[in-house]
Design a protein around this motif. Structure first.
Motif, PDB file in Angstrom:
ATOM      1  N   CYS A 293       9.797   9.499  -8.912  1.00  0.00           N
ATOM      2  CA  CYS A 293       8.934   8.918  -7.871  1.00  0.00           C
ATOM      3  C   CYS A 293       8.865   9.823  -6.657  1.00  0.00           C
ATOM      4  CB  CYS A 293       9.441   7.538  -7.460  1.00  0.00           C
ATOM      5  SG  CYS A 293       9.146   6.277  -8.696  1.00  0.00           S
ATOM      6  N   ASP A 294      10.012  10.364  -6.257  1.00  0.00           N
ATOM      7  CA  ASP A 294      10.037  11.228  -5.080  1.00  0.00           C
ATOM      8  C   ASP A 294       9.229  12.497  -5.304  1.00  0.00           C
ATOM      9  OD1 ASP A 294      11.652   9.438  -3.800  1.00  0.00           O
ATOM     10  OD2 ASP A 294      13.505  10.559  -4.148  1.00  0.00           O
ATOM     11  N   GLU A 295       9.320  13.077  -6.501  1.00  0.00           N
ATOM     12  CA  GLU A 295       8.710  14.379  -6.739  1.00  0.00           C
ATOM     13  C   GLU A 295       7.225  14.322  -7.015  1.00  0.00           C
ATOM     14  OE1 GLU A 295      10.762  16.743  -9.574  1.00  0.00           O
ATOM     15  OE2 GLU A 295      12.584  16.794  -8.387  1.00  0.00           O
ATOM     16  N   ASP A 296       6.739  13.254  -7.664  1.00  0.00           N
ATOM     17  CA  ASP A 296       5.342  13.329  -8.065  1.00  0.00           C
ATOM     18  C   ASP A 296       4.582  12.013  -7.995  1.00  0.00           C
ATOM     19  OD1 ASP A 296       3.229  15.089  -9.165  1.00  0.00           O
ATOM     20  OD2 ASP A 296       3.248  13.580 -10.741  1.00  0.00           O
ATOM     21  N   GLU A 297       5.200  10.926  -8.326  1.00  0.00           N
ATOM     22  CA  GLU A 297       4.457   9.678  -8.472  1.00  0.00           C
ATOM     23  C   GLU A 297       3.958   9.137  -7.147  1.00  0.00           C
ATOM     24  OE1 GLU A 297       3.752   8.898 -11.556  1.00  0.00           O
ATOM     25  OE2 GLU A 297       5.110  10.444 -12.229  1.00  0.00           O
ATOM     26  N   ARG A 298       4.661   9.410  -6.068  1.00  0.00           N
ATOM     27  CA  ARG A 298       4.257   8.907  -4.759  1.00  0.00           C
ATOM     28  C   ARG A 298       4.020  10.060  -3.813  1.00  0.00           C
ATOM     29  NH1 ARG A 298       7.314   3.412  -4.169  1.00  0.00           N
ATOM     30  NH2 ARG A 298       6.154   2.323  -5.781  1.00  0.00           N
ATOM     31  N   GLY A 299       3.091   9.866  -2.892  1.00  0.00           N
ATOM     32  CA  GLY A 299       2.828  10.896  -1.903  1.00  0.00           C
ATOM     33  C   GLY A 299       1.353  10.943  -1.570  1.00  0.00           C
ATOM     34  N   PRO A 300       0.952  11.946  -0.779  1.00  0.00           N
ATOM     35  CA  PRO A 300      -0.451  12.053  -0.367  1.00  0.00           C
ATOM     36  C   PRO A 300      -1.340  12.459  -1.533  1.00  0.00           C
ATOM     37  CG  PRO A 300       0.784  13.964   0.371  1.00  0.00           C
ATOM     38  CD  PRO A 300       1.786  13.012  -0.225  1.00  0.00           C
ATOM     39  N   LYS A 301      -2.660  12.364  -1.322  1.00  0.00           N
ATOM     40  CA  LYS A 301      -3.631  12.732  -2.345  1.00  0.00           C
ATOM     41  C   LYS A 301      -3.452  14.186  -2.743  1.00  0.00           C
ATOM     42  CE  LYS A 301      -7.618   9.815  -1.384  1.00  0.00           C
ATOM     43  NZ  LYS A 301      -9.036   9.812  -1.154  1.00  0.00           N
ATOM     44  N   ASP A 302      -3.225  14.433  -4.004  1.00  0.00           N
ATOM     45  CA  ASP A 302      -3.309  15.757  -4.606  1.00  0.00           C
ATOM     46  C   ASP A 302      -3.049  15.605  -6.097  1.00  0.00           C
ATOM     47  OD1 ASP A 302      -0.542  15.550  -4.787  1.00  0.00           O
ATOM     48  OD2 ASP A 302      -0.102  17.369  -3.702  1.00  0.00           O
TER      49      ASP A 302
ATOM     50  N   ARG B 205      -3.348  11.759  -6.996  1.00  0.00           N
ATOM     51  CA  ARG B 205      -2.794  10.609  -6.276  1.00  0.00           C
ATOM     52  C   ARG B 205      -3.824  10.079  -5.291  1.00  0.00           C
ATOM     53  NH1 ARG B 205       2.562  13.726  -5.835  1.00  0.00           N
ATOM     54  NH2 ARG B 205       1.554  14.687  -4.065  1.00  0.00           N
ATOM     55  N   ASP B 206      -3.758   8.780  -5.040  1.00  0.00           N
ATOM     56  CA  ASP B 206      -4.666   8.136  -4.113  1.00  0.00           C
ATOM     57  C   ASP B 206      -3.891   7.052  -3.378  1.00  0.00           C
ATOM     58  OD1 ASP B 206      -6.994   7.474  -2.781  1.00  0.00           O
ATOM     59  OD2 ASP B 206      -8.123   6.958  -4.576  1.00  0.00           O
ATOM     60  N   ILE B 207      -4.536   6.390  -2.435  1.00  0.00           N
ATOM     61  CA  ILE B 207      -3.914   5.249  -1.765  1.00  0.00           C
ATOM     62  C   ILE B 207      -4.045   4.057  -2.701  1.00  0.00           C
ATOM     63  CG2 ILE B 207      -3.973   3.693   0.232  1.00  0.00           C
ATOM     64  CD1 ILE B 207      -3.029   6.612   0.792  1.00  0.00           C
ATOM     65  N   ILE B 208      -2.915   3.512  -3.097  1.00  0.00           N
ATOM     66  CA  ILE B 208      -2.857   2.388  -4.024  1.00  0.00           C
ATOM     67  C   ILE B 208      -2.626   1.124  -3.204  1.00  0.00           C
ATOM     68  CG2 ILE B 208      -1.710   1.409  -6.035  1.00  0.00           C
ATOM     69  CD1 ILE B 208      -2.991   4.209  -6.514  1.00  0.00           C
ATOM     70  N   LYS B 209      -3.509   0.157  -3.375  1.00  0.00           N
ATOM     71  CA  LYS B 209      -3.353  -1.125  -2.687  1.00  0.00           C
ATOM     72  C   LYS B 209      -2.994  -2.160  -3.738  1.00  0.00           C
ATOM     73  CE  LYS B 209      -6.362   0.103   1.036  1.00  0.00           C
ATOM     74  NZ  LYS B 209      -7.176  -0.313   2.111  1.00  0.00           N
ATOM     75  N   ILE B 210      -1.843  -2.762  -3.556  1.00  0.00           N
ATOM     76  CA  ILE B 210      -1.360  -3.770  -4.486  1.00  0.00           C
ATOM     77  C   ILE B 210      -1.789  -5.132  -3.974  1.00  0.00           C
ATOM     78  CG2 ILE B 210       0.651  -4.764  -5.626  1.00  0.00           C
ATOM     79  CD1 ILE B 210       0.178  -1.819  -6.311  1.00  0.00           C
ATOM     80  N   LYS B 211      -2.629  -5.801  -4.735  1.00  0.00           N
ATOM     81  CA  LYS B 211      -3.066  -7.142  -4.345  1.00  0.00           C
ATOM     82  C   LYS B 211      -2.007  -8.139  -4.794  1.00  0.00           C
ATOM     83  CE  LYS B 211      -7.999  -6.237  -4.866  1.00  0.00           C
ATOM     84  NZ  LYS B 211      -9.206  -6.630  -5.586  1.00  0.00           N
ATOM     85  N   SER B 212      -1.519  -8.896  -3.855  1.00  0.00           N
ATOM     86  CA  SER B 212      -0.511  -9.895  -4.201  1.00  0.00           C
ATOM     87  C   SER B 212      -1.149 -11.235  -4.558  1.00  0.00           C
ATOM     88  CB  SER B 212       0.487 -10.075  -3.059  1.00  0.00           C
ATOM     89  OG  SER B 212      -0.148 -10.592  -1.914  1.00  0.00           O
ATOM     90  N   VAL B 213      -2.463 -11.365  -4.312  1.00  0.00           N
ATOM     91  CA  VAL B 213      -3.175 -12.613  -4.599  1.00  0.00           C
ATOM     92  C   VAL B 213      -4.392 -12.303  -5.473  1.00  0.00           C
ATOM     93  CG1 VAL B 213      -4.406 -14.587  -3.614  1.00  0.00           C
ATOM     94  CG2 VAL B 213      -2.465 -13.600  -2.387  1.00  0.00           C
ATOM     95  N   LYS B 214      -4.444 -12.945  -6.617  1.00  0.00           N
ATOM     96  CA  LYS B 214      -5.618 -12.826  -7.494  1.00  0.00           C
ATOM     97  C   LYS B 214      -6.070 -14.241  -7.835  1.00  0.00           C
ATOM     98  CE  LYS B 214      -4.315  -8.393  -9.340  1.00  0.00           C
ATOM     99  NZ  LYS B 214      -3.975  -7.580 -10.489  1.00  0.00           N
ATOM    100  N   SER B 215      -7.389 -14.440  -7.857  1.00  0.00           N
ATOM    101  CA  SER B 215      -7.887 -15.793  -8.123  1.00  0.00           C
ATOM    102  C   SER B 215      -9.111 -15.749  -9.020  1.00  0.00           C
ATOM    103  CB  SER B 215      -8.224 -16.498  -6.806  1.00  0.00           C
ATOM    104  OG  SER B 215      -9.282 -15.839  -6.152  1.00  0.00           O
TER     105      SER B 215
ATOM    106  N   GLU C 296       0.849  -1.194   0.000  1.00  0.00           N
ATOM    107  CA  GLU C 296       0.000   0.000   0.000  1.00  0.00           C
ATOM    108  C   GLU C 296       0.878   1.236   0.000  1.00  0.00           C
ATOM    109  OE1 GLU C 296      -2.547   1.858   3.487  1.00  0.00           O
ATOM    110  OE2 GLU C 296      -3.494   0.048   2.699  1.00  0.00           O
ATOM    111  N   PHE C 297       0.525   2.210  -0.847  1.00  0.00           N
ATOM    112  CA  PHE C 297       1.265   3.464  -0.876  1.00  0.00           C
ATOM    113  C   PHE C 297       0.399   4.550  -1.489  1.00  0.00           C
ATOM    114  CE2 PHE C 297       2.104   1.310  -4.860  1.00  0.00           C
ATOM    115  CZ  PHE C 297       1.993   2.312  -5.815  1.00  0.00           C
ATOM    116  N   GLY C 298       0.745   5.788  -1.231  1.00  0.00           N
ATOM    117  CA  GLY C 298       0.071   6.903  -1.877  1.00  0.00           C
ATOM    118  C   GLY C 298       0.743   7.164  -3.205  1.00  0.00           C
ATOM    119  N   GLY C 299      -0.035   7.230  -4.283  1.00  0.00           N
ATOM    120  CA  GLY C 299       0.575   7.468  -5.585  1.00  0.00           C
ATOM    121  C   GLY C 299      -0.430   7.470  -6.710  1.00  0.00           C
ATOM    122  N   LEU C 300       0.101   7.382  -7.926  1.00  0.00           N
ATOM    123  CA  LEU C 300      -0.722   7.404  -9.140  1.00  0.00           C
ATOM    124  C   LEU C 300      -1.119   6.011  -9.607  1.00  0.00           C
ATOM    125  CD1 LEU C 300       1.222  10.085 -11.192  1.00  0.00           C
ATOM    126  CD2 LEU C 300      -0.809  10.394  -9.765  1.00  0.00           C
ATOM    127  N   GLY C 301      -0.278   5.027  -9.308  1.00  0.00           N
ATOM    128  CA  GLY C 301      -0.579   3.664  -9.734  1.00  0.00           C
ATOM    129  C   GLY C 301       0.026   3.303 -11.077  1.00  0.00           C
TER     130      GLY C 301
END
Length: 172
Positions: free
Chosen positions: A70-79, A100-110, A16-21
């Motif tokens: 990544c540091d400047e724009d791709e990751r961070g809080p919503k804006d 940007r939003d909270i990105i949740k990476i699913k490690s399991v897909k079925s 999970e991280f804040g970013g664009l995805g």
């Protein structure tokens, strides 16, 4: 491991991280989208694999390192972030405003395949992988699958404890 590498590893294993995805890299000396992550702000905005990112917030990405981007724009809080991309090998660019939003990476897909075969893809061993795998197996069992495929292709690894937990028997 550098502090930056360690921080990136922690983001990857938390899932999970804040970013664009978007997954980005340098290709042909240009900041390039490797893939948008499904159901993220970048994906919803129409960002495609292969897009060249030419500007971020009106700053040229020419000679910009991946980590700086990544540091400047791709990751961070919503804006909102303003991107200029060249899409599909075209010469013209297209402007995107992506929040940007909270990105949740699913490690399991079925899913259930033909002939009642269950299919589970593990993309990475994160903190929640073992629990998510147990849920996926239960859902597939409830669907009355007769066989199961566990796909570990292209799994780069992750947390050792998670890999050990995944290898343990699932309670019936």
């Amino acid at each position: 491991m550098t502090p930056e590498s360690y921080k990136e590893m922690q983001v990857d294993t938390k899932g999970e991280f804040g970013g664009l995805g978007i997954q980005i890299g340098i290709k042909d000396n240009a900041l390039t989208v490797i893939a948008p992550i499904e159901d993220t702000p970048a994906d919803k905005a129409g960002i495609k694999a292969g897009d060249k990112i030419t500007k971020i917030n009106n700053v040229s990405t020419k000679d910009m390192r991946h980590a700086r981007c990544c540091d400047e724009d791709e990751r961070g809080p919503k804006d909102p972030g303003h991107h200029k991309h060249t899409q599909g090998g075209m010469e013209r660019t297209k402007d995107f405003t992506i929040v940007r939003d909270i990105i949740k990476i699913k490690s399991v897909k079925s899913k259930v395949l033909e002939n009642n075969i269950g299919y589970i893809k593990l993309s990475q061993f994160q903190e929640q992988t073992a629990e998510d795998l147990a849920v996926a197996i239960k859902q597939l069992n409830d669907s009355k699958v007769t066989a199961l495929i566990l796909d570990l292709r292209n799994d780069p690894g992750g947390l050792l404890n998670s890999a050990i937990d995944v290898s343990q028997p699932v309670p019936a």
